[in-house]
Write a protein that holds these residues in place. Structure first.
Motif, PDB file in Angstrom:
ATOM      1  N   ARG A   1      27.822  17.978  -0.573  1.00  0.00           N
ATOM      2  CA  ARG A   1      27.014  18.392  -1.722  1.00  0.00           C
ATOM      3  C   ARG A   1      27.928  18.759  -2.886  1.00  0.00           C
ATOM      4  N   VAL A   2      27.490  18.440  -4.107  1.00  0.00           N
ATOM      5  CA  VAL A   2      28.275  18.745  -5.303  1.00  0.00           C
ATOM      6  C   VAL A   2      27.346  19.346  -6.346  1.00  0.00           C
ATOM      7  N   ASN A   3      27.664  20.535  -6.807  1.00  0.00           N
ATOM      8  CA  ASN A   3      26.863  21.225  -7.817  1.00  0.00           C
ATOM      9  C   ASN A   3      27.767  21.866  -8.858  1.00  0.00           C
ATOM     10  N   ALA A   4      27.166  22.320  -9.936  1.00  0.00           N
ATOM     11  CA  ALA A   4      27.936  22.921 -11.032  1.00  0.00           C
ATOM     12  C   ALA A   4      27.360  24.275 -11.421  1.00  0.00           C
ATOM     13  N   ILE A   5      28.256  25.175 -11.782  1.00  0.00           N
ATOM     14  CA  ILE A   5      27.908  26.435 -12.428  1.00  0.00           C
ATOM     15  C   ILE A   5      28.285  26.314 -13.902  1.00  0.00           C
ATOM     16  N   LEU A   6      27.383  26.741 -14.785  1.00  0.00           N
ATOM     17  CA  LEU A   6      27.631  26.726 -16.221  1.00  0.00           C
ATOM     18  C   LEU A   6      27.650  28.165 -16.731  1.00  0.00           C
ATOM     19  N   PRO A   7      28.812  28.815 -16.740  1.00  0.00           N
ATOM     20  CA  PRO A   7      28.869  30.194 -17.221  1.00  0.00           C
ATOM     21  C   PRO A   7      28.739  30.269 -18.734  1.00  0.00           C
ATOM     22  N   GLY A   8      28.238  31.414 -19.192  1.00  0.00           N
ATOM     23  CA  GLY A   8      28.306  31.760 -20.605  1.00  0.00           C
ATOM     24  C   GLY A   8      29.579  32.551 -20.853  1.00  0.00           C
ATOM     25  N   LEU A   9      29.479  33.614 -21.628  1.00  0.00           N
ATOM     26  CA  LEU A   9      30.643  34.447 -21.942  1.00  0.00           C
ATOM     27  C   LEU A   9      30.975  35.323 -20.738  1.00  0.00           C
ATOM     28  N   VAL A  10      32.222  35.220 -20.263  1.00  0.00           N
ATOM     29  CA  VAL A  10      32.672  35.993 -19.112  1.00  0.00           C
ATOM     30  C   VAL A  10      33.890  36.815 -19.526  1.00  0.00           C
TER      31      VAL A  10
ATOM     32  N   LEU B   1      36.811  39.101 -27.203  1.00  0.00           N
ATOM     33  CA  LEU B   1      36.106  40.353 -26.947  1.00  0.00           C
ATOM     34  C   LEU B   1      36.777  41.548 -27.610  1.00  0.00           C
ATOM     35  N   ALA B   2      38.065  41.412 -27.945  1.00  0.00           N
ATOM     36  CA  ALA B   2      38.770  42.504 -28.616  1.00  0.00           C
ATOM     37  C   ALA B   2      38.471  42.561 -30.110  1.00  0.00           C
ATOM     38  N   HIS B   3      37.875  41.504 -30.653  1.00  0.00           N
ATOM     39  CA  HIS B   3      37.544  41.443 -32.082  1.00  0.00           C
ATOM     40  C   HIS B   3      36.148  42.039 -32.262  1.00  0.00           C
ATOM     41  N   PRO B   4      36.020  43.196 -32.886  1.00  0.00           N
ATOM     42  CA  PRO B   4      34.728  43.896 -32.894  1.00  0.00           C
ATOM     43  C   PRO B   4      33.568  43.071 -33.450  1.00  0.00           C
ATOM     44  N   GLN B   5      33.756  42.406 -34.593  1.00  0.00           N
ATOM     45  CA  GLN B   5      32.646  41.669 -35.182  1.00  0.00           C
ATOM     46  C   GLN B   5      32.315  40.419 -34.371  1.00  0.00           C
ATOM     47  N   LEU B   6      33.354  39.733 -33.901  1.00  0.00           N
ATOM     48  CA  LEU B   6      33.119  38.544 -33.090  1.00  0.00           C
ATOM     49  C   LEU B   6      32.419  38.921 -31.786  1.00  0.00           C
TER      50      LEU B   6
ATOM     51  N   PHE C   1      28.701  37.573 -30.517  1.00  0.00           N
ATOM     52  CA  PHE C   1      28.416  36.990 -29.207  1.00  0.00           C
ATOM     53  C   PHE C   1      27.330  37.791 -28.485  1.00  0.00           C
ATOM     54  N   ILE C   2      27.536  39.093 -28.388  1.00  0.00           N
ATOM     55  CA  ILE C   2      26.607  39.922 -27.611  1.00  0.00           C
ATOM     56  C   ILE C   2      25.211  39.868 -28.213  1.00  0.00           C
ATOM     57  N   GLY C   3      25.142  39.735 -29.541  1.00  0.00           N
ATOM     58  CA  GLY C   3      23.845  39.653 -30.201  1.00  0.00           C
ATOM     59  C   GLY C   3      23.039  38.433 -29.808  1.00  0.00           C
ATOM     60  N   ARG C   4      23.704  37.423 -29.264  1.00  0.00           N
ATOM     61  CA  ARG C   4      23.004  36.208 -28.831  1.00  0.00           C
ATOM     62  C   ARG C   4      22.686  36.192 -27.337  1.00  0.00           C
ATOM     63  N   ILE C   5      23.136  37.194 -26.602  1.00  0.00           N
ATOM     64  CA  ILE C   5      22.943  37.216 -25.149  1.00  0.00           C
ATOM     65  C   ILE C   5      21.811  38.182 -24.828  1.00  0.00           C
ATOM     66  N   PRO C   6      20.643  37.694 -24.409  1.00  0.00           N
ATOM     67  CA  PRO C   6      19.507  38.582 -24.175  1.00  0.00           C
ATOM     68  C   PRO C   6      19.785  39.728 -23.209  1.00  0.00           C
ATOM     69  N   LEU C   7      20.626  39.512 -22.190  1.00  0.00           N
ATOM     70  CA  LEU C   7      20.934  40.603 -21.270  1.00  0.00           C
ATOM     71  C   LEU C   7      21.958  41.582 -21.823  1.00  0.00           C
ATOM     72  N   GLY C   8      22.497  41.297 -23.002  1.00  0.00           N
ATOM     73  CA  GLY C   8      23.220  42.297 -23.765  1.00  0.00           C
ATOM     74  C   GLY C   8      24.641  42.598 -23.363  1.00  0.00           C
TER      75      GLY C   8
ATOM     76  N   PRO D   1      28.635  40.594 -21.738  1.00  0.00           N
ATOM     77  CA  PRO D   1      29.285  39.461 -21.091  1.00  0.00           C
ATOM     78  C   PRO D   1      29.130  39.575 -19.580  1.00  0.00           C
ATOM     79  N   ALA D   2      29.291  38.454 -18.888  1.00  0.00           N
ATOM     80  CA  ALA D   2      29.355  38.486 -17.428  1.00  0.00           C
ATOM     81  C   ALA D   2      30.696  39.071 -17.001  1.00  0.00           C
ATOM     82  N   ASP D   3      30.723  39.656 -15.808  1.00  0.00           N
ATOM     83  CA  ASP D   3      31.998  39.886 -15.146  1.00  0.00           C
ATOM     84  C   ASP D   3      32.194  38.773 -14.124  1.00  0.00           C
ATOM     85  N   THR D   4      33.367  38.706 -13.538  1.00  0.00           N
ATOM     86  CA  THR D   4      33.639  37.564 -12.652  1.00  0.00           C
ATOM     87  C   THR D   4      32.739  37.567 -11.424  1.00  0.00           C
ATOM     88  N   GLY D   5      32.301  38.741 -10.995  1.00  0.00           N
ATOM     89  CA  GLY D   5      31.374  38.796  -9.868  1.00  0.00           C
ATOM     90  C   GLY D   5      30.035  38.171 -10.179  1.00  0.00           C
ATOM     91  N   ASP D   6      29.616  38.233 -11.444  1.00  0.00           N
ATOM     92  CA  ASP D   6      28.352  37.609 -11.842  1.00  0.00           C
ATOM     93  C   ASP D   6      28.399  36.096 -11.680  1.00  0.00           C
TER      94      ASP D   6
END
Length: 260
Positions: free
Chosen positions: A180-189, A198-203, A207-214, A216-221
């Motif tokens: 079986r072959v599948n793909a994961i498509l992460p967003g911002l991690v 992520l260190a740039h406050p405005q940037l 990014f966070i303003g576009r992510i409904p869950l508010g 970034p993911a961590d690697t466990g996500d």
């Protein structure tokens, strides 16, 4: 995310890009769930540190996934050390960014070779070993950018879209061999690769303003869904893409042109 099962007990895995970020997160989760893991990465120091942490369940193999001989050797280490390969996670990737009209050819080649060619070479040699032993599961790490463009990101987005289609094509060809072959498509991690963003406050705020869950993911996500697709719980899933982005795909990308 904490492992609560031994569903990979007795399994042998390969993880590319294992030395940091998503690859390291997947590797730790696999070992916690009972697997033995061969990790490939160009960062030999990172592999050594992970080996010191995980002990005999981990074998680090310095590997450039754009060089076929090195990829073949990495996969061979799994067979030589533990006699099999059951699951594989192809994570290695990076990017050199710039607008289409300004981007240097070598920056395009670097990105596409690493993000797409590296996936192909890894899947090729993983599939050969799995085919010999009657099956397995391969998970490619693509990206939200396979679906959503990013200003300055044409080589990365194009290569990640290619990786998603490679997933589907490989799934079609390899199903008859029990693979079986599948793909994961992460967003911002939140990883070392995104630390500059992520260190740039405005940037970061853009990014966070576009992510409904508010956040970034961590690697466990990412590790949790990736291991699900490789597990027996997903035994009837192949050729699919799972977007893991906190809902970002439904809102679109911020305009990054002001940052380039």
């Amino acid at each position: 995310m904490t492992a609560t099962t031994d569903r990979f007990a007795g399994k042998v895995a390969v993880v590319t890009g294992a030395a940091s970020g998503i690859g390291a997160g997947i590797t730790r989760r696999l070992v916690a769930e009972g697997a033995r893991v061969v990790g490939g990465d160009i960062a030999a120091d990172g592999l050594k540190a992970l080996g010191d942490e995980l002990g005999d369940a981990f074998a680090g193999v310095p590997t450039d996934v754009t060089v076929e001989d090195q990829v073949e050797h990495m996969v061979h280490v799994a067979d030589k050390t533990w006699g099999a390969l059951h699951v594989a996670f192809n994570v290695a990737g990076s990017a050199r960014l710039g607008p289409v009209a300004e981007l240097a050819e070598n920056d395009w080649d670097y990105t596409v070779d690493l993000v797409l060619k590296g996936q192909f070479l890894s899947a090729k040699h993983e599939a050969r070993l799995m085919r010999r032993d009657g099956g397995g599961a391969i998970v490619l790490i693509s990206s939200l950018n396979a679906h959503v463009p990013m200003f300055g990101g044409s080589p990365y987005a194009a290569a990640k879209a290619g990786a998603e289609m490679l997933t589907k094509n490989a799934a079609l060809e390899l199903a008859r061999h029990g693979i079986r072959v599948n793909a994961i498509l992460p967003g911002l991690v939140d990883t070392p690769a995104t630390a500059g963003f992520l260190a740039h406050p405005q940037l970061r705020a853009d990014f966070i303003g576009r992510i409904p869950l508010g956040r970034p993911a961590d690697t466990g996500d990412i590790a949790g869904p990736a291991l699900y697709l490789a597990s027996d719980d997903a035994r009837y899933i192949t050729g699919t893409s799972l977007v893991v982005d906190g809902g970002w795909e439904i809102t679109g990308y911020p305009d990054l042109s002001k940052y380039l």
